[in-house]
Design an enzyme around this catalytic site. Structure first.
Site, PDB file in Angstrom:
ATOM      1  N   ASP A   1       0.865  -1.183   0.000  1.00  9.17           N
ATOM      2  CA  ASP A   1       0.000   0.000   0.000  1.00  9.17           C
ATOM      3  C   ASP A   1       0.902   1.233   0.000  1.00  9.17           C
ATOM      4  O   ASP A   1       1.698   1.421   0.923  1.00  9.17           O
ATOM      5  CB  ASP A   1      -0.853  -0.029   1.278  1.00  9.17           C
ATOM      6  CG  ASP A   1      -2.189   0.641   1.094  1.00  9.17           C
ATOM      7  OD1 ASP A   1      -2.237   1.683   0.414  1.00  9.17           O
ATOM      8  OD2 ASP A   1      -3.187   0.132   1.643  1.00  9.17           O
TER       9      ASP A   1
ATOM     10  N   ASP B   1      -2.949   4.755  -2.359  1.00  9.77           N
ATOM     11  CA  ASP B   1      -3.930   5.397  -1.489  1.00  9.77           C
ATOM     12  C   ASP B   1      -4.375   6.755  -2.063  1.00  9.77           C
ATOM     13  O   ASP B   1      -3.525   7.538  -2.511  1.00  9.77           O
ATOM     14  CB  ASP B   1      -3.243   5.624  -0.128  1.00  9.77           C
ATOM     15  CG  ASP B   1      -4.202   6.044   0.960  1.00  9.77           C
ATOM     16  OD1 ASP B   1      -5.095   5.260   1.288  1.00  9.77           O
ATOM     17  OD2 ASP B   1      -4.062   7.172   1.479  1.00  9.77           O
TER      18      ASP B   1
ATOM     19  N   GLU C   1      -6.669   4.121  -5.623  1.00  2.00           N
ATOM     20  CA  GLU C   1      -7.932   4.441  -4.950  1.00  2.00           C
ATOM     21  C   GLU C   1      -8.400   5.800  -5.463  1.00  2.00           C
ATOM     22  O   GLU C   1      -7.689   6.793  -5.324  1.00  2.00           O
ATOM     23  CB  GLU C   1      -7.712   4.505  -3.441  1.00  2.00           C
ATOM     24  CG  GLU C   1      -9.009   4.723  -2.684  1.00  2.00           C
ATOM     25  CD  GLU C   1      -8.800   5.112  -1.213  1.00  2.00           C
ATOM     26  OE1 GLU C   1      -9.705   4.893  -0.415  1.00  2.00           O
ATOM     27  OE2 GLU C   1      -7.723   5.649  -0.876  1.00  2.00           O
TER      28      GLU C   1
ATOM     29  N   HIS D   1     -11.024  -2.125   4.216  1.00  2.00           N
ATOM     30  CA  HIS D   1     -10.838  -1.760   5.625  1.00  2.00           C
ATOM     31  C   HIS D   1     -11.532  -0.443   5.989  1.00  2.00           C
ATOM     32  O   HIS D   1     -11.489  -0.044   7.149  1.00  2.00           O
ATOM     33  CB  HIS D   1      -9.340  -1.641   5.907  1.00  2.00           C
ATOM     34  CG  HIS D   1      -8.713  -0.555   5.091  1.00  2.00           C
ATOM     35  ND1 HIS D   1      -8.566  -0.645   3.725  1.00  2.00           N
ATOM     36  CD2 HIS D   1      -8.242   0.664   5.430  1.00  2.00           C
ATOM     37  CE1 HIS D   1      -8.029   0.460   3.264  1.00  2.00           C
ATOM     38  NE2 HIS D   1      -7.815   1.278   4.279  1.00  2.00           N
ATOM     39  N   ASP D   2     -12.103   0.243   5.010  1.00  8.27           N
ATOM     40  CA  ASP D   2     -12.822   1.499   5.273  1.00  8.27           C
ATOM     41  C   ASP D   2     -14.336   1.314   5.217  1.00  8.27           C
ATOM     42  O   ASP D   2     -15.075   2.270   5.463  1.00  8.27           O
ATOM     43  CB  ASP D   2     -12.448   2.558   4.217  1.00  8.27           C
ATOM     44  CG  ASP D   2     -10.987   2.973   4.281  1.00  8.27           C
ATOM     45  OD1 ASP D   2     -10.410   2.946   5.386  1.00  8.27           O
ATOM     46  OD2 ASP D   2     -10.444   3.331   3.229  1.00  8.27           O
TER      47      ASP D   2
END
Ligand code: NOJ
Length: 547
Positions: free
Chosen positions: A105, A206, A248, A322-323
């Site tokens: 990430d 990200d 993302e 995870h969000d």
């Protein structure tokens, strides 16, 4: 060879399934209550058995953990909480033995305020690192403008030493990096190449659509120089190796996604776009402002992305990360039909074109939690609670939003077994284990023929056996049906038919494709019933050769 074949050549990720690990919640090897790299290594056999091709690892670099690792203070070291660089090398090697690649990430929009660059940057305006961040003059107490940070509060923070504000789109401990500075960009590329040399299989980027911000014009996503930066980034790093890259991009449209994922490899392999994810909130408001899921709109959104990117870009397919809250609690049914609806959602998604991402525990049908406020850990949830209390919301209203959307829903420990702490740790877990672990856990599912795990395992296998999953053209059926999500995928030789009942009532389905659907590849009810009746959350996938 056709143009499409050329574009597909060597793109291993078009037939791959990727599994996301949130390291602090996956497996703890040393009893400190926090998952770590050795814990992941100890579970690689489980992942090999599931059949996945790559692991996207949420950040493991050195970090003060203000935002659980999305605030990096050293991009070229591992946080001691997770292990060492040697552990990381071991993970890459051990995963490699099982044909699993490791995707790191990359948090490139911001660093931690404890990063060396920022510690220097805030010393003086003349410091060589000052311009690595986004500063604006101002008078203390008067912000440069009224932009807000994603985790609440103003997007500006005053630094008396330099008499300036720095810009932060997330927490105050996550100052935004200034991509306009070529020296900063060069440092980033060198760092990425250093990881590529260590054998990583790719990168998840990200909030990549926020790097080209222009705060003076209020621009966060999709700044004018974004694609220029991405092309440079790709040229200087990713394109030198056989990697998968996924950005993302909350602000992506299908048109923008075609740029990001252009088959000519000039930017990224694919993006995460969130149009479907944002449907169950009041339009124009925040995710916490809940609204029922508009089912027809969900179908329209999926159909549009499938169609528009076909042959021109590449989709990622996901329900969870995870969000986000757990999909079975969100749009399935985590009570009576938990198993059926978890499988239905899997079948629905994995039949589409794109690269599927499975978030840890999704393959078990893990659910949301309803905790006491003191048990939540996520900075976004904690800030939201305070902010809304101050704005006069009732505690009940706030808790309803948190139960539905808190990021901690996805961050509870992985449920390995019905033993102590769900087999996640011998110590005290950093966040409470979901109390349903005695019933929902990996040990109970891997050997069980009708489990959610087996459904995912079968889907992954099917995607490798039939090329139509990667290539077939998408066609939506029954667009106006309020209960059924049905579609076909077709290529020169065959047709895939996916028929799902999205709701908890039995429905009749009239589809001419069902007259001769072909071979049943997978379903979520064991016994057959009338072909034209779908039981609650029933899902079936058929494959047929074309005459
Ligand atoms: C997106 C990440 O997925 C999220 O967890 C994080 O808080 C923000 N970006 C900021 O890095």
């Amino acid at each position: 060879m056709t143009d499409r074949d050329k574009a597909n050549q060597n793109k291993w990720w078009k037939t791959a399934v990727i599994y996301q690990i949130y390291p602090r919640s996956f497996a703890d090897s040393n009893g400190d209550g926090i998952g770590d790299l050795q814990g992941i290594i100890s579970r690689l056999d489980y992942l090999e058995n599931l059949g996945i091709d790559a692991i996207w690892l949420s950040p493991v670099c050195r970090s003060p953990q203000d935002d659980n690792g999305y605030d990096i203070s050293d991009y070229q070291d591992i946080d001691p909480m997770f292990g060492t660089l040697q552990d990381m090398e071991e993970l890459i090697a051990e995963a490699g033995k099982r044909h699993i690649r490791i995707i790191m990430d990359l948090v490139l929009n911001h660093s931690s305020d404890e990063h060396f660059w920022f510690r220097e940057a805030k010393k003086s305006r003349k410091n060589p690192y000052h311009d690595y961040y986004v500063w604006r003059d101002g008078v203390e107490g008067e912000f440069p403008n009224d932009m807000r940070a994603a985790f609440g509060g103003p997007a500006w923070e005053w630094v008396p030493e330099v008499g300036q504000y720095y810009f932060h789109q997330f927490s105050v401990k996550q100052p935004d990096l200034n991509w306009e500075n070529p020296k900063l960009r060069r440092e980033i590329y060198d760092m990425i190449n250093w990881w590529i040399d260590r054998g990583v299989g790719g990168f998840r980027l990200d909030v990549i659509d926020q790097i080209a911000k222009e705060p003076d014009r209020g621009i966060t996503n999709n700044g004018p120089r974004l694609h220029e930066y991405l092309r440079e980034l790709s040229r200087e790093t990713f394109r030198k190796a056989d990697l998968v890259t996924v950005g993302e991009a909350w602000g992506a449209t299908t048109e923008l996604a075609k740029l990001y994922s252009n088959p000519d490899n000039s930017e990224l392999s694919m993006v995460f776009q969130f149009e479907h994810i944002c449907l169950d909130q009041i339009p124009g408001k925040e995710k916490w402002d809940l609204a029922p899921l508009p089912f027809l709109k969900l179908k329209e959104v999926f159909g549009r992305w499938q169609t528009k990117l076909h042959g021109k870009g590449w989709n990622s397919l996901f329900w969870n990360n995870h969000d986000l809250p757990r999909i079975v609690s969100r749009w399935g049914n985590d009570g009576k039909y938990r198993v059926e609806s978890a499988k239905m959602l899997a079948i629905l998604l994995h039949g589409m074109q794109g690269t599927p991402y499975i978030y840890q525990g999704e393959e078990l049908g893990m659910t949301n939690v309803r905790y006491e406020m003191e048990e939540y850990r996520d900075i976004e949830t904690l800030n939201l609670y305070q902010e809304r209390l101050e704005k006069g919301y009732s505690k009940e209203e706030i808790m309803d939003s948190i139960y539905a959307k808190s990021r901690d829903n996805a961050r509870t420990p992985m449920q390995w077994s019905s033993g102590k702490n769900a087999g996640f740790t011998e110590g005290e877990p950093w966040i409470r284990v979901n109390p349903n672990y005695r019933e929902i856990n990996a040990a109970a599912q891997t050997g069980e023929e009708d489990s959610v795990f087996r459904c995912y395992q079968t889907l992954i296998r099917l995607r490798k056996e039939y090329s139509i999953f990667a290539d077939g053209e998408f066609g939506m059926l029954l667009e106006e049906d309020e209960d059924i999500f049905a579609y076909t995928r077709t290529d020169a030789d065959s047709r895939l038919l996916v028929v799902c009942n999205f709701h908890d009532r039995e429905v009749n389905v009239s589809l001419e494709e069902l007259a001769d659907p072909g071979e049943l590849l997978i379903a979520n009810y064991r016994d057959a019933c009338q072909r034209t009746v779908l039981r609650p959350y029933e899902a079936r996938m058929y494959w047929k050769e074309r005459q």
